[in-house]
Each structure stands twice: as structure tokens, then as C-alpha cells.
Design an enzyme around this catalytic site. Structure first.
Site: not given
Length: 528
Positions: A140, A168, A173
Site C-alpha cells: 500500500t 489493527d 481497512e
């Protein structure tokens, strides 16, 4: 005998090797019994003399719920017999249809101590390759990258599961992206608070690489990447409830661990201003919030769970194979509950809801134990992962000393609800309204007068630092934009590649302490 593969280093004659299936009862020490479902793979290798051998890679248990991938080597003068056993084991493995063959992996390179990519490449990817699992990896590049990709771009038909490498926040997401995509594909409007959401078909795997990894710790029992990778490889499945949070008819967020107002909301709000400190910001903000000792006025209304959901103080932990989580309400049960709720509503105007108005230091809703290394028992030790409820914990206004006593209970095994100012309810839905009935947003909060300085530490008989301003809700580590919220528990909306926390290591069938077995039907064995 249980279904297992067994190996032994005991010397056995060539004639007796011909009759291996009959020897299970007679295996002596130095023997290993392995469940077929916990065999990772079978591979051909070469030894130091360049002779071809066969290795069985399997799961072994170590301390504190950690798993490791060990191996046992086949040696036999009869290569035909060796090949026959390898073929039989591979045939049995092919029948385990729950195992993933293709995964979509998202790596957060910034979370925790920025170790996500290294953890995956060094510890997880080799295990996936050994188990012949194909993985498409996306690193990402920004916040909500994984969420947005899952919602709109990802071709989910190609995969058996989605894996997040991070903390977490990264899991959140993946959770939001996958649930939103599922509801969109099934034309469900998740903005409607009473909408019945469609469960996600793909499993979610968590490779812990964050600061706390609370969700992984509460569902596996350890924050160990290798252990989590092995749970994914063997295709473990753990259903989980998800809370949907709304403000009026507007969807806000999903939650699987903690919704907190007051104390924990204040900690998160303050810590966001100190992100440059890293994980230490939570400690500093925690001390500051404790010394401020704020309380907030409001009204909580909730729909209690039924008796068969247990009680938050019954000390029944949610472990692997939990009987309370085994029963998922059917559509018939749900319709009956809704009609019963409507009937009660016609009689008392509240539909079986309870209402509590008061002054609170903290309001917490724990959908799991929320255990972590700093709090081994968690905020609600008996909360269940998949029973369709959340544990609503109300901490009323009290002295700072009493509140400290309550917080210290989180670090030990004493009953943290055994205080006159603390009450806990197992609920299916709840609503919160702050003291002022007008709508409250974060913009309003930013304009509220702020306190400066700390009040003196008070004794057990006094209460200090009264507050009439509003706090914020923290939802799995994110601040909600509204204070007045309504929450519904969506029973078993997702499934993790996990099996819950195992109560203890499985008992030995043979004399060797690392022997494992399970009650099934056939036996596999080999001789070194």
C-alpha cells in the site's frame, strides 16, 4: 486410533515394514503422530549424499500458542512403499477443500515499526511457497489504499482469501473494503441501521506487524507472524461478529474490537496530536487523560441479549470450538425475535430496551476480549467472538483512586467488574445520546472550551474535575465524527483464517511429548 501420520526412529525389520498399517498400536518412544489436517506439505529433497528423500512438513506447537513448521524425513529401502505412502498423504491433503490456493495480500510498509514488508518476505512468503499457495502482493502507498482497492478494483473471484500484513488499522481497512464490496455486489444499503448485511464469502488472514495487533492476539493467542501464516495455510476458519455504527441514517464505521467513549476516546484524541512520538504517544496521552479525570453526561439505551448468550461475568472464555458461538441465529430466529421485540414495544413503548442516564468516566463496548500483551485478560475477558452480542461496560463517575483500581484490574486476573461504579451488560444493540440533544460533530467538539492543567489527585471519598463537554468515540482506533450513535451487532459477518485460542496443547496419543492426534478414522505412518 485417530487419523494421523506417524513416524518412528525405532529399528524395524524389512519384513515388518511390509505390514506398517498394523503397527500403529505398537509404536514406541521417539514416535510422532501428526494430524493430516496439520500437515503443511510433502516435498522431495536431496540429502548430503545427493540421494532423493521425502520430507513431511507439519505444524508443531511451542509455548504461548505459537506454532512452528517442523519436518520429518522418509527413509526406506523399499522406494515403492515410500512413494505409496507419499501418494496416500497427498491424496488426503487434496481432500481438504478449506485450504486456500490463491491469496490477495496487502502489506502496510509504514505500520508499527515499519517491518511489514520484511516480515512477509522473510517469514511468511517462504511458507506460502512451501504450501504451494499463490499470492498476489500489493504494497500500500497511502491510507485506505487497500480499502479502496477492495471496494472497486480487486477481482475477488480469483482468490480464496485476503491477507493483511500490518496492525489493527490495516485490518480495519481490509474489513471495510471487503464488507462494503459484499454489500454493494448484493445491493444492500448499509446506511440503513436495521439492514441485514450479507456475510463475506472470502476469509481474512492477519499477519501481525503493527504496534498492538489486538485482533490477532484475541483470535489466535499470540502476535507471531509464523503462527498466523500457518493458520492461513491449513485453512482454519473463525467466524466473527461485526458492529455496524450509524448516526441517524448515515453509516459511520464497522467495529470488531472496541468502541470507547470518555476515557479511551480522550486518549485517542490527544494521542493524534503526538503521532511523531510513535507508540509512546499512547502512554503519554493515557497519563494525561487519567490525571484530567473527566466525566461526561449522557443516556445509554440498549437491547439485552438472551440468556443463552451467557453473561459477561460468567468467566466462560471464548476458546477454540466455543459452544456459545457455535449457534448462529437462523432467519426464523431473527424474525421471531423481531416480532417479540415489536410486541414488547407495543406494550411498554421501548421494545424490551433498557435505559440508563448518568455521568460516566468511560463507556466501552467490547465485541471481543480485547486482550493484548499489556492486558492479558482484556477489557471483557468473557466476551465472545461470534455470538451476535457485544459487552457494554459503563464506568460511572467515581474518584480518581477508584478509577485507578479499575484500570489496574485490566493487568491482572481479578474481576474488573467487581466495583460499585462499574456495570456490564451483554447486548445486541445500543444507542448513545449525549446530554445536549442537538447533533454533535467533531467541529462542535473543537469549539468546546478546553481545560488547562490538572486537578489535584483526590482521595477515595472525593470526586474531581467535573466536565460538561463532550468526549469522542474511538472505533477500533479511529475517531468517529459524531457522538450520538446507534450500534447493531451483525452476527458472524466475517471469517478469519484462525481457530480461536486453543485451551491447551492437544494430548499425546503416544509417549513422545510432541505427539499430536485427533479423533478421526485412518492411520498413516513411516519409519526413519
Amino acid at each position: 486410533m485417530g487419523r494421523f501420520f506417524s513416524s518412528t526412529k525405532k529399528s524395524v525389520s524389512e519384513e515388518s515394514r511390509e505390514d506398517l498399517p498394523c503397527m500403529a498400536e505398537g509404536l514406541a518412544s521417539h514416535s510422532h503422530a501428526i494430524q493430516v489436517c496439520e500437515i503443511v506439505a510433502v516435498h522431495k529433497t536431496k540429502d548430503d549424499d545427493s540421494k532423493e528423500t521425502r520430507k513431511i512438513f507439519y505444524i508443531s506447537r511451542t509455548r504461548q500458542h505459537q506454532w512452528r513448521c517442523d519436518d520429518v524425513t522418509f527413509h526406506s529401502a523399499n522406494q515403492g512403499l515410500c512413494e505409496q505412502w507419499i501418494q496416500v498423504i497427498n491424496e488426503q491433503l487434496s481432500l481438504l477443500t478449506n485450504r486456500p490456493k490463491s491469496l490477495l495480500v496487502y502489506i502496510n510498509p509504514y505500520g508499527g515499526k515499519r517491518r511489514g514488508r520484511r516480515i512477509y518476505e522473510q517469514k511468511v512468503a517462504p511458507l506460502f511457497r512451501r504450501a504451494c499457495i499463490l499470492a498476489d502482493v500489493i504494497v500500500t502507498e497511502r491510507a485506505n489504499h487497500a480499502r479502496d482497492h477492495l471496494k472497486t478494483e480487486a477481482n475477488l473471484d480469483k482468490y480464496d482469501g485476503v491477507v493483511c500484513v500490518g496492525g489493527d488499522g490495516m485490518f480495519s481497512e481490509i474489513l471495510h473494503g471487503l464488507i462494503t464490496r459484499t454489500q454493494t455486489d448484493n445491493k444492500v444499503d448499509h446506511n440503513q441501521p436495521d439492514a441485514e448485511l450479507v456475510p463475506c464469502s472470502l476469509h481474512i488472514g492477519i499477519i501481525p506487524a503493527g504496534s498492538t495487533d489486538c485482533i490477532c492476539f484475541a483470535t489466535v493467542g499470540t502476535n507471531d507472524p509464523v503462527t498466523s501464516a500457518l493458520h492461513i495455510i491449513v485453512g482454519d476458519s473463525q467466524p466473527m461478529d461485526v458492529c455496524s455504527v450509524h448516526h441517524n441514517d448515515s453509516f459511520l464505521r464497522y467495529s470488531v474490537s472496541l468502541l470507547g467513549y470518555g476515557f479511551y476516546g480522550d486518549i485517542l484524541t490527544d494521542s493524534e496530536k503526538k503521532r511523531w512520538l510513535g507508540p509512546a504517544r499512547y502512554d503519554l496521552s493515557g497519563v494525561k487523560t487519567f490525571l484530567s479525570h473527566n466525566y461526561y453526561e449522557g443516556r445509554i439505551s440498549f437491547l439485552p441479549a438472551k440468556n443463552n448468550n451467557g453473561d459477561p461475568r460468567d468467566k466462560l472464555q471464548c476458546l477454540s470450538g466455543c459452544r456459545i458461538c457455535q449457534h448462529k441465529p437462523s432467519s426464523t430466529d431473527t424474525q421471531w425475535e423481531m416480532s417479540e421485540e415489536k410486541e414488547k414495544s407495543d406494550k411498554d413503548g421501548m421494545g424490551g430496551w433498557s435505559v440508563i442516564t448518568g455521568k460516566f468516566i468511560a463507556i466501552n463496548a467490547a465485541s471481543m476480549s480485547c486482550a493484548c500483551p499489556r492486558s492479558p485478560q482484556g477489557l471483557s475477558p468473557s466476551a465472545h467472538l461470534a455470538d451476535g452480542t457485544t459487552d457494554l461496560i459503563l464506568v460511572r463517575k467515581c474518584s480518581r483512586l477508584n478509577f485507578l483500581r479499575h484500570l489496574l484490574r485490566h493487568t491482572n486476573k481479578e474481576d474488573q467488574f467487581d466495583h460499585s461504579f462499574v456495570e456490564v451488560h451483554r447486548v445486541r444493540k445500543f444507542r448513545f445520546q449525549p446530554r445536549q440533544h442537538e447533533l454533535v460533530s467533531l467541529e462542535d467538539l473543537s469549539q468546546s472550551p478546553k481545560k488547562t492543567g490538572f486537578s489535584p489527585i483526590c482521595s477515595a471519598q472525593t470526586t474531581c474535575n467535573h466536565s460538561t463537554s463532550h468526549s469522542s468515540w474511538t472505533c477500533d482506533g479511529e475517531i468517529l465524527p459524531n457522538v450520538a450513535i446507534q450500534v447493531s451487532v451483525q452476527c458472524q459477518l466475517i471469517r478469519l483464517f484462525a481457530r480461536g485460542i486453543e485451551e491447551q496443547q492437544q494430548k499425546c496419543v503416544l509417549e513422545d511429548p510432541c505427539t499430536l492426534s485427533a479423533p478421526e478414522q485412518s492411520t498413516y505412518q513411516s519409519v526413519d
